[in-house]
Write an enzyme that holds these catalytic residues in place. Structure first.
Site, mmCIF file in Angstrom:
data_model
loop_
_atom_site.group_PDB
_atom_site.id
_atom_site.type_symbol
_atom_site.label_atom_id
_atom_site.label_comp_id
_atom_site.label_asym_id
_atom_site.label_seq_id
_atom_site.Cartn_x
_atom_site.Cartn_y
_atom_site.Cartn_z
ATOM 1 C CG ASP A 15 34.683 33.120 35.791
ATOM 2 O OD1 ASP A 15 35.578 32.325 36.601
ATOM 3 O OD2 ASP A 15 35.002 33.541 34.610
ATOM 4 C CG ASP A 53 37.704 36.277 34.087
ATOM 5 O OD1 ASP A 53 38.144 35.410 33.260
ATOM 6 O OD2 ASP A 53 37.381 37.406 33.642
ATOM 7 C CG HIS A 55 41.532 39.374 33.204
ATOM 8 N ND1 HIS A 55 41.809 38.286 32.429
ATOM 9 C CD2 HIS A 55 40.099 39.553 33.097
ATOM 10 C CE1 HIS A 55 40.594 37.709 31.762
ATOM 11 N NE2 HIS A 55 39.749 38.581 32.260
ATOM 12 C CG HIS A 59 43.958 40.526 30.201
ATOM 13 N ND1 HIS A 59 43.167 40.302 29.200
ATOM 14 C CD2 HIS A 59 44.648 39.625 30.624
ATOM 15 C CE1 HIS A 59 43.184 38.966 29.061
ATOM 16 N NE2 HIS A 59 44.129 38.477 29.779
ATOM 17 C CG HIS A 88 36.547 41.699 33.464
ATOM 18 N ND1 HIS A 88 36.709 42.163 32.258
ATOM 19 C CD2 HIS A 88 36.772 40.359 33.661
ATOM 20 C CE1 HIS A 88 37.132 41.065 31.465
ATOM 21 N NE2 HIS A 88 37.069 39.998 32.412
ATOM 22 C CE LYS A 113 37.836 31.001 34.062
ATOM 23 N NZ LYS A 113 37.614 32.636 33.462
ATOM 24 C CB CYS A 158 33.748 31.649 31.858
ATOM 25 S SG CYS A 158 34.800 33.033 31.298
HETATM 26 C C1 VGL Z 1 33.765 36.268 31.432
HETATM 27 C C2 VGL Z 1 34.062 37.890 29.709
HETATM 28 C C3 VGL Z 1 34.904 38.162 30.073
HETATM 29 C C4 VGL Z 1 33.074 35.259 31.930
HETATM 30 C C5 VGL Z 1 35.073 36.489 31.646
HETATM 31 O O1 VGL Z 1 33.260 34.840 33.118
HETATM 32 O O2 VGL Z 1 32.230 34.561 31.466
HETATM 33 N N1 VGL Z 1 32.993 36.779 30.458
HETATM 34 N N2 VGL Z 1 35.694 37.550 31.109
HETATM 35 ZN ZN ZN Z 2 37.507 38.223 31.739
#
Ligand code: VGL
Ligand code: ZN
Length: 216
Positions: A15, A53, A55, A59, A88, A113, A158
């Protein structure tokens, strides 16, 4: 101890996306500092994968999808507890793009994901329902990759969830600590390290990760 990488190892960069970098919607403190480290690490691996990430708009992990709720509150969804986040990494948005400073053109795979509106997925292996697999474990097994090195954002979400699920799937797992940065909400970072330790995840410094003796 030096961790010499081999043809059976893969670096998974988690990410490294604009929304998790300074100025982003869910900026991780110091998130930009990991980018040059991950670029340098990637050159010491025969195999690299990226996670993203990704979404759907609206979401269910977004606070904005729950009127009256605020970001960083926890609610209960059908699959269990869910921390609510600012919007995000919306599919196709600038925030969801990889950092322009990430320079890993040799990456072999991008795992997206959290793309289903109803289910979050911190883990690159299994969605938050604890049942829906992303296919990453199967991909790694088919390719004979047995040891996963993790770096990226965020350590306590993550990265940690991916590390634990990789152990559950039977892989050796090494988290490169200084190539990760954390969100650290309500003790989440300490809890994540404790959980990773319990699952047999190894924690190393990036300067101890070395390229294979012979490049392949
Ligand atoms: C993440 C919070 C929400 C991450 C992703 O990449 O750690 N954290 N979505
Ligand atoms: Zn996320």
């Amino acid at each position: 101890m030096i961790w010499q990488t081999s043809a059976r190892d893969i670096l998974v960069a988690v990410d490294v996306q604009n929304d998790f970098l300074p100025g982003g919607a869910l900026a991780v403190p110091g998130g930009d500092e990991v980018v040059p480290r991950i670029n340098a690490l990637a050159r010491r691996f025969a195999h690299v994968a990226l996670t993203q990430d990704w979404h759907a708009p609206g979401h269910l992990s977004f606070a904005s999808s729950h009127p009256g709720r605020r970001a960083f509150e926890t609610i209960t969804l059908p699959y269990g507890a869910q921390i609510l986040w600012p919007d995000h990494c919306v599919q196709g948005s600038f925030g969801a793009e990889f950092s322009a400073a990430l320079a890993i053109p040799q990456a072999e795979l991008i795992v997206r994901k959290g793309y289903r509106r109803e289910i979050d997925s911190y883990s690159a292996f299994c969605e938050a329902d604890g049942a829906t697999l992303t296919g990453l474990a199967g991909y790694l097994r088919e390719r004979g990759l047995t040891r996963i090195f993790l770096a990226g954002l965020a350590t306590d979400f993550c990265v940690a969830y991916s590390a634990v699920d990789a152990r559950r799937a039977g892989f050796e797992v090494v988290v490169i600590e200084d190539a990760c940065r954390a969100i650290d909400t309500e003790g989440s970072l300490a809890a994540a390290w404790e959980r990773m330790r319990n699952f047999g995840v190894t924690r190393v410094a990036s300067d101890l990760v070395a390229a294979p003796v012979q490049s392949q």
